[in-house]
Design a protein around this motif. Structure first.
Motif, PDB file in Angstrom:
ATOM      1  N   PRO A   1       0.825  -1.217   0.000  1.00  0.00           N
ATOM      2  CA  PRO A   1       0.000   0.000   0.000  1.00  0.00           C
ATOM      3  C   PRO A   1       0.857   1.263   0.000  1.00  0.00           C
ATOM      4  N   GLU A   2       0.310   2.303  -0.587  1.00  0.00           N
ATOM      5  CA  GLU A   2       0.957   3.617  -0.593  1.00  0.00           C
ATOM      6  C   GLU A   2       0.262   4.478   0.453  1.00  0.00           C
ATOM      7  N   ILE A   3       1.024   5.023   1.377  1.00  0.00           N
ATOM      8  CA  ILE A   3       0.476   5.903   2.407  1.00  0.00           C
ATOM      9  C   ILE A   3       0.941   7.325   2.092  1.00  0.00           C
ATOM     10  N   ARG A   4      -0.018   8.231   1.935  1.00  0.00           N
ATOM     11  CA  ARG A   4       0.291   9.636   1.660  1.00  0.00           C
ATOM     12  C   ARG A   4      -0.304  10.486   2.764  1.00  0.00           C
ATOM     13  N   SER A   5       0.142  11.723   2.828  1.00  0.00           N
ATOM     14  CA  SER A   5      -0.402  12.666   3.805  1.00  0.00           C
ATOM     15  C   SER A   5      -0.964  13.875   3.082  1.00  0.00           C
ATOM     16  N   THR A   6      -2.092  14.383   3.589  1.00  0.00           N
ATOM     17  CA  THR A   6      -2.668  15.595   3.045  1.00  0.00           C
ATOM     18  C   THR A   6      -1.876  16.785   3.583  1.00  0.00           C
ATOM     19  N   GLN A   7      -2.183  17.975   3.085  1.00  0.00           N
ATOM     20  CA  GLN A   7      -1.474  19.173   3.542  1.00  0.00           C
ATOM     21  C   GLN A   7      -1.710  19.434   5.028  1.00  0.00           C
TER      22      GLN A   7
END
Length: 149
Positions: A18-24
């Motif tokens: 899985p790819e984990i990203r963060s919002t601003q």
């Protein structure tokens, strides 16, 4: 339209880590792809045939993202409940593109781990995650032939 339902249930295997990203604003989002397969015997040749469908899944619920981040890897078997959403985006050439995804957000999403990797099993529903409880026993006994759909 009153009385309509947008619900997707998928039981399949994760195709890549899985790819984990963060919002601003610091919230985490998990993106993963899940494969579902259908197999049958060709009537003409007698050969075994298989068709695999890939599903994009986006998870916004904080507790479920933590479960994904901690326990889910390529090959993990998951039960996913969410809603279909189609979003429009523009590629680098300026062409409009559309992507349909299964979205788990708020209390409308559910994730159950169906395999036992290193002794860790769990499930999350809505805004949190748990240790699995009775669903662990269900997941251990579940195999591809016992899924009712």
């Amino acid at each position: 339209m009153a009385g309509s339902v947008n619900k997707v249930i998928i039981v399949g295997n994760v195709g890549q880590d899985p790819e984990i990203r963060s919002t601003q604003d610091g919230r985490k989002i998990a993106n993963l792809s899940i494969a579902t397969s259908e197999s049958w015997k060709d009537k003409n040749t007698g050969e075994r045939r298989e068709k695999t469908e890939w599903h994009r899944v986006v998870i916004f619920t904080e507790g479920l993202v933590r479960v994904i981040e901690s326990y889910i890897k390529k090959g993990s078997k998951l039960y996913i409940e969410g809603a279909l959403q189609t979003r429009k985006w523009t590629d680098q050439a300026g062409t409009d593109k559309y992507t349909t995804e299964v979205v788990l957000q708020g209390f409308n999403g559910k994730l159950v781990m169906l395999d036992n990797r290193g002794g860790n099993e769990g499930n999350g529903q809505g805004g949190g995650s748990g240790n699995g409880g009775d669903k662990q026993d269900f997941a251990k006994d579940l195999d591809d032939d016992s899924v009712p759909f």
